[in-house]
Design a protein around this motif. Structure first.
Motif, short mmCIF file in Angstrom:
data_model
loop_
_atom_site.label_atom_id
_atom_site.label_comp_id
_atom_site.label_asym_id
_atom_site.label_seq_id
_atom_site.Cartn_x
_atom_site.Cartn_y
_atom_site.Cartn_z
N PHE A 1 11.84 19.69 5.21
CA PHE A 1 12.46 19.74 6.53
C PHE A 1 13.62 18.77 6.65
O PHE A 1 14.21 18.61 7.71
CB PHE A 1 11.42 19.43 7.62
N GLY A 2 13.91 18.04 5.55
CA GLY A 2 15.10 17.19 5.51
C GLY A 2 14.90 15.74 5.89
O GLY A 2 15.88 15.03 6.11
N PHE A 3 13.67 15.25 5.95
CA PHE A 3 13.49 13.85 6.33
C PHE A 3 12.14 13.33 5.84
O PHE A 3 11.26 14.10 5.43
CB PHE A 3 13.59 13.67 7.85
N ILE A 4 11.99 12.02 5.88
CA ILE A 4 10.72 11.34 5.66
C ILE A 4 10.29 10.74 6.99
O ILE A 4 11.04 9.97 7.60
CB ILE A 4 10.84 10.26 4.58
N GLU A 5 9.11 11.08 7.45
CA GLU A 5 8.61 10.60 8.74
C GLU A 5 7.88 9.28 8.57
O GLU A 5 6.99 9.16 7.71
CB GLU A 5 7.67 11.64 9.36
N GLN A 6 8.27 8.28 9.36
CA GLN A 6 7.64 6.97 9.31
C GLN A 6 7.06 6.62 10.68
O GLN A 6 7.69 6.87 11.71
CB GLN A 6 8.64 5.90 8.91
N PHE A 7 5.86 6.04 10.66
CA PHE A 7 5.21 5.59 11.89
C PHE A 7 5.29 4.07 11.93
O PHE A 7 4.64 3.37 11.14
CB PHE A 7 3.76 6.06 11.93
N GLN A 8 6.11 3.55 12.82
CA GLN A 8 6.38 2.12 12.88
C GLN A 8 5.20 1.33 13.43
O GLN A 8 4.47 1.81 14.31
CB GLN A 8 7.61 1.86 13.74
N GLY A 9 5.03 0.12 12.90
CA GLY A 9 3.99 -0.77 13.42
C GLY A 9 4.40 -1.36 14.75
O GLY A 9 5.56 -1.27 15.18
N LEU B 1 7.13 6.31 0.10
CA LEU B 1 6.05 6.27 1.09
C LEU B 1 5.20 5.03 0.82
O LEU B 1 4.00 5.10 0.60
CB LEU B 1 5.19 7.54 1.00
N GLU B 2 5.84 3.89 0.85
CA GLU B 2 5.20 2.63 0.47
C GLU B 2 5.60 1.54 1.46
O GLU B 2 6.73 1.49 1.92
CB GLU B 2 5.63 2.25 -0.95
N GLN B 3 4.63 0.68 1.77
CA GLN B 3 4.91 -0.50 2.58
C GLN B 3 4.58 -1.74 1.74
O GLN B 3 3.48 -1.89 1.24
CB GLN B 3 4.07 -0.51 3.85
N GLN C 1 0.83 -1.19 0.00
CA GLN C 1 0.00 0.00 0.00
C GLN C 1 0.87 1.25 0.00
O GLN C 1 2.00 1.25 0.50
CB GLN C 1 -0.94 0.02 1.20
N PHE C 2 0.31 2.31 -0.59
CA PHE C 2 0.95 3.62 -0.59
C PHE C 2 0.31 4.48 0.50
O PHE C 2 -0.85 4.30 0.84
CB PHE C 2 0.79 4.31 -1.95
N PHE C 3 1.08 5.45 0.99
CA PHE C 3 0.57 6.35 2.01
C PHE C 3 0.38 7.77 1.48
O PHE C 3 0.14 8.68 2.27
CB PHE C 3 1.52 6.36 3.22
N SER C 4 0.50 7.96 0.17
CA SER C 4 0.34 9.29 -0.41
C SER C 4 -0.40 9.19 -1.74
O SER C 4 -0.35 8.16 -2.43
CB SER C 4 1.70 9.96 -0.62
N THR C 5 -1.07 10.27 -2.10
CA THR C 5 -1.85 10.31 -3.33
C THR C 5 -0.98 10.17 -4.56
O THR C 5 -1.41 9.64 -5.60
CB THR C 5 -2.67 11.61 -3.39
N ASP C 6 0.28 10.63 -4.49
CA ASP C 6 1.16 10.53 -5.65
C ASP C 6 1.81 9.16 -5.79
O ASP C 6 2.60 8.92 -6.71
CB ASP C 6 2.25 11.62 -5.60
N ASN C 7 1.45 8.20 -4.89
CA ASN C 7 2.00 6.84 -4.92
C ASN C 7 3.52 6.86 -4.92
O ASN C 7 4.19 6.08 -5.63
CB ASN C 7 1.48 6.06 -6.13
N ASN C 8 4.10 7.72 -4.10
CA ASN C 8 5.54 7.87 -3.96
C ASN C 8 6.13 6.56 -3.42
O ASN C 8 5.74 6.08 -2.35
CB ASN C 8 5.83 9.02 -3.00
N PRO C 9 7.08 5.93 -4.14
CA PRO C 9 7.67 4.67 -3.66
C PRO C 9 8.42 4.81 -2.34
O PRO C 9 8.67 3.81 -1.66
CB PRO C 9 8.61 4.25 -4.79
#
Length: 258
Positions: free
Chosen positions: A244-252, A199-201, A189-197
């Motif tokens: 801001f210089g990073f990609i924020e990830q929310f871990q399971g 931002l993908e799990q 699944q993607f986490f963004s409308t642009d299907n950015n790889p």
């Protein structure tokens, strides 16, 4: 404001099998994005633009059944959602401060099917299985100069599955032990409308289990459980804030016991 109207009907095919169909429609009102405004006046003006109302027409057909002398329950449903002016959130990096937009896609579709099996093949053994199939597509959507047409809607895995087995073992006239392994799966699944790889799990399985001691009448129970027993590392959500210089990830949730 959200409103909806539903037309639904059902028919008994046999004493143990029932089919149904429904058509419903509803809308979600428009408004203004309540997020923070960009410091750039031109970009802030884009972000402050209102978004329109979203409308949905949903179709569903299904089957509910109890079979094999009540030892098997099988339910199935297929659905088709037709969206007009679907409200979609996008976060666009500008080189200074991200631009948060809530805008309307011209149209989008969601369709799929769900299946549920609940079985008791023998005494003290229960099996429960759930399978979901989902396809989503943004038919036409351009926002802030970016074309998202043809993308999947964020957070919409094509396949989801869960299953658990419960087996009870009599220990005495008053005590029983229940063993309950469980498993679940979620496809990519993607986490963004642009299907950015970025931002993908990718698809992943989770394994869990539970062991419970209780009395035969169910008046008390003591249990131990484990979740994510294989210690699978996965993310539930991600946001690209490269400005801001990073990609924020929310871990399971990691492996845990209780």
């Amino acid at each position: 404001i959200d409103t909806a109207a539903t037309l639904m009907g059902g028919v008994d095919i046999t004493e143990d099998v029932m089919a149904y169909a429904s058509v419903s429609t509803g809308f979600k009102s428009g408004g203004f994005n309540g997020g923070f405004l960009n410091f750039d006046p031109a970009q802030a003006a884009v972000q402050a633009q209102p978004y329109g109302e979203e409308t949905l027409t949903a179709y569903e057909i299904g089957l509910k059944s109890t079979l094999l002398d009540h030892h098997l329950r099988f339910n199935a449903a297929a659905f088709y959602y037709d969206y007009s002016d679907l409200q979609l959130y996008t976060l666009i990096n500008t080189g200074t401060i991200p631009l948060a937009l809530l805008d309307n896609a011209a149209n989008a579709t969601i369709y799929g099917a769900e299946f549920e099996v609940i079985a008791r093949p023998v005494e003290r053994l229960d099996i429960m299985l759930n399978l979901g199939l989902l396809n989503t597509e943004i038919k036409k959507f351009t926002s802030a100069g970016t074309d998202y047409s043809g993308n999947r809607i964020a957070m919409s895995p094509a396949v989801t599955f869960s299953g658990n087995i419960t087996y009870e073992i009599p220990l005495s006239a008053n005590l029983k032990l229940a063993l309950q392994p469980s498993v679940s799966y979620r496809s990519r699944q993607f986490f963004s409308t642009d299907n950015n790889p970025l931002l993908e799990q990718q698809g992943y399985w989770l394994l869990g289990g539970r062991i419970a001691l209780s009395d035969e009448n169910g008046r008390w129970e003591a249990a131990i459980y484990g979740r994510n027993l294989t210690h699978k590392q996965y993310i539930n959500y991600a946001v690209d804030v490269s400005d801001f210089g990073f990609i924020e990830q929310f871990q399971g949730e990691p492996r845990s016991f209780g």
